[in-house]
Scaffold this motif. Sequence first.
Motif, mmCIF file in Angstrom:
data_model
loop_
_atom_site.group_PDB
_atom_site.id
_atom_site.type_symbol
_atom_site.label_atom_id
_atom_site.label_comp_id
_atom_site.label_asym_id
_atom_site.label_seq_id
_atom_site.Cartn_x
_atom_site.Cartn_y
_atom_site.Cartn_z
ATOM 1 N N SER A 12 -38.639 -32.629 -22.131
ATOM 2 C CA SER A 12 -38.169 -31.843 -23.268
ATOM 3 C C SER A 12 -36.679 -31.592 -23.078
ATOM 4 O O SER A 12 -36.271 -31.022 -22.062
ATOM 5 C CB SER A 12 -38.920 -30.505 -23.338
ATOM 6 O OG SER A 12 -40.275 -30.740 -23.666
ATOM 7 N N ARG A 14 -33.148 -29.906 -24.189
ATOM 8 C CA ARG A 14 -32.679 -28.705 -24.907
ATOM 9 C C ARG A 14 -31.162 -28.628 -24.993
ATOM 10 O O ARG A 14 -30.624 -27.632 -25.471
ATOM 11 C CB ARG A 14 -33.274 -27.454 -24.261
ATOM 12 C CG ARG A 14 -34.808 -27.448 -24.309
ATOM 13 C CD ARG A 14 -35.432 -26.171 -23.787
ATOM 14 N NE ARG A 14 -36.893 -26.225 -23.879
ATOM 15 C CZ ARG A 14 -37.704 -26.658 -22.921
ATOM 16 N NH1 ARG A 14 -37.226 -27.065 -21.771
ATOM 17 N NH2 ARG A 14 -39.021 -26.682 -23.111
ATOM 18 N N TYR A 65 -37.287 -19.733 -30.067
ATOM 19 C CA TYR A 65 -37.382 -20.682 -28.943
ATOM 20 C C TYR A 65 -36.932 -22.086 -29.332
ATOM 21 O O TYR A 65 -37.345 -23.074 -28.723
ATOM 22 C CB TYR A 65 -38.821 -20.712 -28.397
ATOM 23 C CG TYR A 65 -39.315 -19.336 -28.041
ATOM 24 C CD1 TYR A 65 -38.724 -18.630 -26.997
ATOM 25 C CD2 TYR A 65 -40.333 -18.735 -28.776
ATOM 26 C CE1 TYR A 65 -39.156 -17.349 -26.685
ATOM 27 C CE2 TYR A 65 -40.764 -17.455 -28.469
ATOM 28 C CZ TYR A 65 -40.168 -16.769 -27.424
ATOM 29 O OH TYR A 65 -40.585 -15.502 -27.113
ATOM 30 N N ALA A 66 -36.100 -22.170 -30.353
ATOM 31 C CA ALA A 66 -35.642 -23.501 -30.796
ATOM 32 C C ALA A 66 -34.145 -23.482 -31.075
ATOM 33 O O ALA A 66 -33.675 -24.106 -32.028
ATOM 34 C CB ALA A 66 -36.424 -23.950 -32.036
ATOM 35 N N PHE A 68 -31.953 -25.015 -29.652
ATOM 36 C CA PHE A 68 -31.406 -26.358 -29.471
ATOM 37 C C PHE A 68 -31.331 -27.170 -30.768
ATOM 38 O O PHE A 68 -30.613 -28.164 -30.820
ATOM 39 C CB PHE A 68 -32.219 -27.121 -28.409
ATOM 40 C CG PHE A 68 -33.711 -26.948 -28.548
ATOM 41 C CD1 PHE A 68 -34.444 -27.703 -29.435
ATOM 42 C CD2 PHE A 68 -34.370 -25.991 -27.789
ATOM 43 C CE1 PHE A 68 -35.815 -27.527 -29.573
ATOM 44 C CE2 PHE A 68 -35.751 -25.795 -27.927
ATOM 45 C CZ PHE A 68 -36.470 -26.566 -28.821
ATOM 46 N N CYS A 112 -37.352 -32.323 -28.319
ATOM 47 C CA CYS A 112 -38.054 -31.124 -27.848
ATOM 48 C C CYS A 112 -38.849 -30.546 -29.003
ATOM 49 O O CYS A 112 -38.318 -30.292 -30.086
ATOM 50 C CB CYS A 112 -37.098 -30.072 -27.283
ATOM 51 S SG CYS A 112 -37.982 -28.715 -26.457
#
Length: 167
Positions: A12, A14, A65-66, A68, A112
């Motif tokens: 994943s 990021r 939580y994203a 990125f 990711c």
Amino acid sequence: MDTLELLKSRRSIRKYKSTPVEEDKIQKCLEAARWAPSASNKQPWEFMIVTNNKFRQKMAEVHPYAKFVSESPVVFIPLTDPTIHSDYHQSDTALATMQFMIMAHSLGLGTCWAGVINKPQIENKIKKMLNIPNKLRVLAIVALGYPDHTRKSERKDMESLLHREEY
Ligand SMILES: Cc1cc2nc3c(=O)[nH]c(=O)nc-3n(C[C@H](O)[C@H](O)[C@H](O)COP(=O)(O)O)c2cc1C
């Protein structure tokens, strides 16, 4: 690279370079997703590709939580349709998403997955932002781009999870 090595080396990602992703690579990832297996071959999915900077920044704000996706030049959004197969729409679309991610990795791209479908507040905001029809569900938002870091990951030991013949 052999298939097991390909699967084991996907991580994943990021952090992303700003280098744009070539359209032919995006198309290959989408084609890999389209050829995923599905229950009764119902293919209960639709796909979105988002590159627009404003939408990516907003998605990063909406999903804690994203972050990125504000950096990755592309966001792949797998949509799933419960009206096509109420039992298996999520697992089918997850398989399509995984095929997208493996194809991306084989092309030197990082991905990711950020889960959306069981987070109604986030899902509703993303649906509204991108004009996604009400009957469809947003499975995830998946960053796509050239990796700007390397990562290690761990897995449980095989002995702790494998049962042969009887549990
Ligand atoms: C259903 C699902 C939801 C995930 N959601 C997030 C997420 O919201 N944010 C994130 O940074 N990673 C997310 N991930 C990535 C996982 O954290 C990652 O796959 C796991 O830590 C193993 O690392 P690896 O993919 O590098 O092997 C998700 C993965 C899956 C399969």
